[in-house]
Design a protein around this motif. Structure first.
Motif, mmCIF file in Angstrom:
data_model
loop_
_atom_site.group_PDB
_atom_site.id
_atom_site.type_symbol
_atom_site.label_atom_id
_atom_site.label_comp_id
_atom_site.label_asym_id
_atom_site.label_seq_id
_atom_site.Cartn_x
_atom_site.Cartn_y
_atom_site.Cartn_z
ATOM 1 N N ARG A 9 -56.172 40.239 5.695
ATOM 2 C CA ARG A 9 -57.140 38.792 5.728
ATOM 3 C C ARG A 9 -58.441 39.132 5.018
ATOM 4 N N SER A 10 -58.742 40.331 4.827
ATOM 5 C CA SER A 10 -60.003 40.619 4.011
ATOM 6 C C SER A 10 -59.854 41.027 2.658
ATOM 7 N N THR A 11 -59.575 42.253 2.412
ATOM 8 C CA THR A 11 -59.397 42.638 1.159
ATOM 9 C C THR A 11 -58.420 41.637 0.391
ATOM 10 N N GLY A 12 -57.119 41.775 1.110
ATOM 11 C CA GLY A 12 -56.103 40.981 0.485
ATOM 12 C C GLY A 12 -56.364 39.720 0.139
ATOM 13 N N LEU A 13 -57.178 39.098 0.863
ATOM 14 C CA LEU A 13 -57.371 37.433 0.846
ATOM 15 C C LEU A 13 -58.458 37.543 -0.396
ATOM 16 N N VAL A 14 -59.595 38.217 -0.454
ATOM 17 C CA VAL A 14 -60.343 38.120 -1.271
ATOM 18 C C VAL A 14 -59.898 38.587 -2.959
ATOM 19 N N SER A 15 -59.298 39.598 -2.819
ATOM 20 C CA SER A 15 -58.807 40.025 -4.149
ATOM 21 C C SER A 15 -57.779 39.044 -4.593
ATOM 22 N N ALA A 16 -56.938 38.529 -3.770
ATOM 23 C CA ALA A 16 -56.096 37.488 -4.525
ATOM 24 C C ALA A 16 -56.587 36.445 -4.782
ATOM 25 N N SER A 17 -57.841 35.959 -4.219
ATOM 26 C CA SER A 17 -58.394 34.565 -4.512
ATOM 27 C C SER A 17 -58.810 34.559 -5.981
ATOM 28 N N GLU A 63 -49.901 30.830 -7.625
ATOM 29 C CA GLU A 63 -49.561 31.497 -6.265
ATOM 30 C C GLU A 63 -49.029 32.445 -6.174
ATOM 31 N N MET A 64 -48.081 32.759 -7.127
ATOM 32 C CA MET A 64 -47.106 34.138 -7.152
ATOM 33 C C MET A 64 -48.080 35.199 -7.463
ATOM 34 N N THR A 65 -49.075 34.824 -8.271
ATOM 35 C CA THR A 65 -49.859 36.126 -8.490
ATOM 36 C C THR A 65 -50.667 36.308 -7.236
ATOM 37 N N ALA A 66 -51.305 35.521 -6.671
ATOM 38 C CA ALA A 66 -52.093 35.557 -5.490
ATOM 39 C C ALA A 66 -51.030 36.470 -4.332
ATOM 40 N N GLN A 80 -47.760 35.699 3.087
ATOM 41 C CA GLN A 80 -47.871 34.201 2.447
ATOM 42 C C GLN A 80 -48.854 33.319 2.903
ATOM 43 N N ASP A 81 -49.314 33.116 4.093
ATOM 44 C CA ASP A 81 -50.344 32.290 4.610
ATOM 45 C C ASP A 81 -51.759 32.765 3.719
ATOM 46 N N THR A 82 -51.765 34.215 3.722
ATOM 47 C CA THR A 82 -53.102 34.640 3.208
ATOM 48 C C THR A 82 -53.124 34.265 1.467
ATOM 49 N N ALA A 83 -51.866 34.445 0.951
ATOM 50 C CA ALA A 83 -51.780 34.085 -0.572
ATOM 51 C C ALA A 83 -51.990 32.510 -0.661
ATOM 52 N N ASP A 84 -51.465 31.548 0.207
ATOM 53 C CA ASP A 84 -51.540 30.158 -0.022
ATOM 54 C C ASP A 84 -53.084 29.925 0.129
ATOM 55 N N LEU A 85 -53.733 30.442 1.175
ATOM 56 C CA LEU A 85 -55.182 30.248 1.080
ATOM 57 C C LEU A 85 -55.918 30.809 0.099
ATOM 58 N N ALA A 86 -55.731 31.901 -0.526
ATOM 59 C CA ALA A 86 -56.320 32.502 -1.738
ATOM 60 C C ALA A 86 -56.285 31.588 -3.041
ATOM 61 N N ALA A 87 -54.941 30.921 -2.982
ATOM 62 C CA ALA A 87 -54.793 30.104 -3.991
ATOM 63 C C ALA A 87 -55.641 28.963 -4.265
ATOM 64 N N THR A 88 -56.378 28.658 -3.187
ATOM 65 C CA THR A 88 -57.130 27.490 -3.104
ATOM 66 C C THR A 88 -58.521 27.461 -3.681
ATOM 67 N N GLY A 89 -59.139 28.713 -3.822
ATOM 68 C CA GLY A 89 -60.446 29.002 -4.165
ATOM 69 C C GLY A 89 -60.945 30.546 -3.810
ATOM 70 N N ILE A 90 -61.963 30.818 -4.178
ATOM 71 C CA ILE A 90 -62.507 32.181 -3.869
ATOM 72 C C ILE A 90 -62.830 32.229 -2.559
ATOM 73 N N ALA A 91 -62.469 33.194 -1.924
ATOM 74 C CA ALA A 91 -62.746 33.690 -0.446
ATOM 75 C C ALA A 91 -64.182 34.139 -0.227
ATOM 76 N N ASP A 92 -65.172 33.881 0.528
ATOM 77 C CA ASP A 92 -66.306 34.512 0.547
ATOM 78 C C ASP A 92 -66.282 35.350 1.861
ATOM 79 N N LEU A 93 -66.118 36.252 1.722
ATOM 80 C CA LEU A 93 -66.232 37.469 2.948
ATOM 81 C C LEU A 93 -65.962 38.743 2.664
#
Length: 211
Positions: A50-58, A135-138, A176-189
């Motif tokens: 939810r943190s490192t994964g989300l930011v890196s994927a975004s 989305e696959m990259t994320a 999958q949910d985290t990747a979907d969120l990451a694909a929408t824009g840069i995560a700020d956390l």
């Protein structure tokens, strides 16, 4: 080669990018008594996804889409990785993936990434060159964030590989949910606990993993 086959190869734990020497902070979490069994490993992996994964994927997805230049993406990765030790680990793994990418796709202009790019920056460019969807990259970025740490914990705690595999299957939906969120824009956390573990690990005498 199909995009699905490329995705599977990029998420294979045997990929020689240097990731096997990094634990994603879980070695220090184990040493500190924060991760002791499957239940606490599950909690740690969820937090890391939810943190490192989300930011890196975004960041990877943004590079893939061309929303960020290499310099801007590198600056974003630095800004969202406050711990100097974690930044060094990201750049070490990025260099490993870049070395492999040069061999697989030698005509794809890798010099533009510089000598020591962040892992997320290289992952985004690799996803584009490999013909994946952003989305696959994320998803591949989130997935490898989880699996590298899980494998390290399995070794350090002598856990049953089947139990760890089952745990990761249980986290597939979160990935999958985290990747979907990451694909929408840069995560700020960022996560202060993971940053603290990274810095504490750097001072530990003779750790088994680089991070």
């Amino acid at each position: 080669m199909s995009a699905l086959a490329e995705l599977l190869m990029l998420t294979d734990s045997r990929l020689p990018t240097g990731g096997h020497v990094h634990s994603g902070g879980v070695e220090e979490a184990i040493t500190s008594g924060l991760v002791t069994d499957l239940a606490t490993l599950d909690a740690y992996l969820c937090r890391r996804i939810r943190s490192t994964g989300l930011v890196s994927a975004s960041i990877a997805a943004a590079v893939h889409r061309g929303d960020l230049s290499v310099a801007a993406a590198d600056a974003e990765a630095d800004a969202h990785t406050p711990a100097p030790t974690a930044r060094l680990a990201s750049r070490a793994q990025g260099r490993g993936l870049l070395r492999l990418a040069r061999r697989v796709w030698p005509e794809s202009g890798w010099d533009s990434l510089g000598a020591r790019p962040h892992l997320a920056v290289v992952a985004g460019r690799v996803g584009e060159v490999a013909g994946l969807a952003p989305e696959m990259t994320a998803l591949s970025t989130v997935y490898t964030t989880m699996t590298g740490t899980a494998t390290a914990a399995q070794r350090l705690l002598a856990l049953d590989p089947g139990d760890v595999a089952a745990l990761m299957f249980g986290l597939a939906g979160l990935c999958q949910d985290t990747a979907d969120l990451a694909a929408t824009g840069i995560a700020d956390l960022s996560d202060p606990l993971l940053d603290e573990l990274a810095e504490r690990h750097a001072t530990r005498d003779r750790p088994l993993f680089a991070s």
